[in-house]
Write an enzyme that holds these catalytic residues in place. Structure first.
Site, PDB file in Angstrom:
ATOM      1  CE  LYS A  25      -3.710  -2.540   2.156  1.00 38.42           C
ATOM      2  NZ  LYS A  25      -4.456  -2.938   3.354  1.00 38.42           N
ATOM      3  CD  GLN A  34      -3.224  -4.748   6.357  1.00 35.77           C
ATOM      4  OE1 GLN A  34      -3.105  -3.787   5.609  1.00 35.77           O
ATOM      5  NE2 GLN A  34      -3.928  -5.822   6.015  1.00 35.77           N
ATOM      6  CG  ASP A  86      -9.485  -0.384   4.743  1.00 31.66           C
ATOM      7  OD1 ASP A  86      -9.138  -0.606   3.567  1.00 31.66           O
ATOM      8  OD2 ASP A  86      -8.781  -0.657   5.737  1.00 31.66           O
TER       9      ASP A  86
END
Ligand code: NDP
Length: 296
Positions: A54, A98, A121
Site C-alpha cells: 500500500k 491493517q 477502507d
C-alpha cells in the site's frame, strides 16, 4: 468454449494511471497532495507485505503516505489515541488500520474511532450504511468495488443478471451484494448470497449468470457447479503446499480454475485477478477523501 481471462494486473494498471493523473491535477490545483496513514500493529508477516504494498503504491501514484508501526503489545487506548491525532491532522485524508489487529484490540472499536470522512477502507458503519442504502457517492468497499470495475472494464454488465455471491463476510460478501443491488450500470442485479449454512449450494450456483466466490476455501467452486457460459470471479487468496515451487507453497483461489476455464465465458485467475484491484480502489478512495476534504 474458451473463457476470456480477466486480467486484474492490466485493469488495475489502467485504474492506477487514472488515479495518478487525478492526484497530479489535484496537487496542481491545491498545492498539497492526498495523504494516507497506514497503521500496522504487530508483526504478522502477511500484514507487513500488505502494508508495504500500500505504501509503495502511494509512492507510485504521488500520494503521501505515513506508515505507523506499533508493537504487538500496543493497547487499544494507545492505538485509538493515535487514530484521534490522525483524525485531527489536516495533511492526512485517509486512515487505515491493517487487519488483523493484536488480540487485545477490538477491531470494531478501532473502526468506530476512525473519522468516517477518513475511512478509506469503507469499514465504518456510517459508510457501510450509505452503501447498503444504495448511495455510492462516498467511499466504496475496496474489494467489491474492484470486482465491479473488473466486470465493467471487461464489458460485462450485471444489470438484470442473477449473481450468486459465495460468502457473507463484512469485507467482501455483504458489501459485494450491496453494490450489485444498487441502481445503475454496475448494479441492478438479482443477488443471491450463499454461506456455510446454505443447503445444496450448487443448486444456486448452477442458476447463476455470474458467480463471485469469496469463501476462503481453496478451489471450492468446481466445474459441475456452474452453467455453461457463466462468468466466474474468484476473490479467494489461499496459500496451499506445493512441491514444485521454491517456497513450498502456491497461491490458489476459491475456484478450480482449470476445471472452469473451458466452461465459463469469462474468469479471473489467482493471482492476477481481483487481488491487484483492492489496492487500486483503496487509492481511489484516498483521492475521494481528499476531494471531500476540499468540498468537492
Ligand atoms: P471470511 O472467512 O470472513 O468469510 C468466509 C465466508 O465464506 C463466510 O461467510 C462463510 O460462511 C462462508 N463459507 C465458509 N465455508 C463455506 C462453505 N463450505 N460453504 C458456503 N459458504 C462458506 O472470509 P473473507 O470474506 O474475508 O475472505 C474470503 C476469501 O477472499 C479469502 O480467501 C480471503 O483471503 C480472500 N480475500 C481476498 C481479497 C482480495 O483483495 N482479493 C480481500 C479480502 C479477502 P459463514 O458466514 O456462515 O461462516
Amino acid at each position: 468454449m474458451s473463457a476470456i481471462r480477466i486480467d486484474g494486473n492490466e485493469i488495475s494498471k489502467s485504474v492506477n494511471a487514472e488515479t495518478a493523473a487525478e492526484v497530479e491535477a489535484l496537487a496542481q490545483k491545491y498545492g498539497v497532495r492526498p495523504g494516507l496513514a497506514v497503521i500496522l500493529a504487530g508483526e504478522n508477516p502477511a500484514s507487513q507485505v500488505y502494508v508495504s504494498r500500500k505504501v509503495k503504491m502511494c509512492e507510485e501514484l504521488g500520494i503521501v503516505s505515513k506508515k505507523i508501526i506499533l508493537p504487538e503489545s500496543v493497547s487499544q487506548e494507545e492505538l485509538i489515541s493515535i487514530i484521534d491525532d490522525l483524525n485531527k491532522d489536516d495533511s492526512i485524508h485517509g486512515i487505515l488500520v491493517q487487519s488483523p489487529t493484536p488480540k487485545q484490540i477490538s477491531e470494531k472499536a478501532v473502526i468506530n474511532a476512525i473519522d468516517p470522512k477518513k475511512d478509506v477502507d469503507c469499514f465504518h458503519p456510517a459508510n457501510v450504511g450509505k452503501v447498503f442504502l444504495g448511495d455510492l457517492s462516498g467511499f466504496l468497499p475496496c474489494t467489491p468495488w474492484g470486482v465491479s470495475v473488473l466486470l465493467e472494464k471487461s464489458g460485462i454488465s450485471t444489470a438484470g443478471k442473477h449473481v450468486v455471491v459465495l460468502g457473507r463476510s463484512a469485507i467482501v460478501g455483504r458489501p459485494m451484494a450491496a453494490l450489485l443491488l444498487a441502481r445503475g450500470a454496475n448494479g441492478d442485479a438479482t443477488v443471491t448470497v450463499c454461506h456455510s449454512k446454505t443447503p445444496d449450494l450448487p443448486s444456486f450456483t448452477r442458476q447463476a449468470d455470474i458467480v463471485i466466490a469469496a469463501l476462503g476455501i481453496p478451489q471450492f467452486l468446481k466445474g459441475d457447479m456452474v452453467k455453461d457460459g457463466a462468468v466466474v470471479i474468484d476473490v479467494g487468496i489461499n496459500r496451499i503446499p506445493c512441491a514444485t515451487t521454491k517456497s513450498g507453497f502456491k497461491l490458489v483461489g476459491d475456484v478450480d480454475f482449470d476445471a472452469l476455464v473451458e466452461k465459463t465465458s469469462a474468469i479471473t485467475p489467482v493471482p492476477g485477478g481481483v487481488g491487484p484491484m483492492t489496492i487500486a480502489m483503496l487509492m481511489k478512495n484516498t483521492v475521494r477523501a481528499f476531494k471531500m476534504s476540499k468540498g468537492e
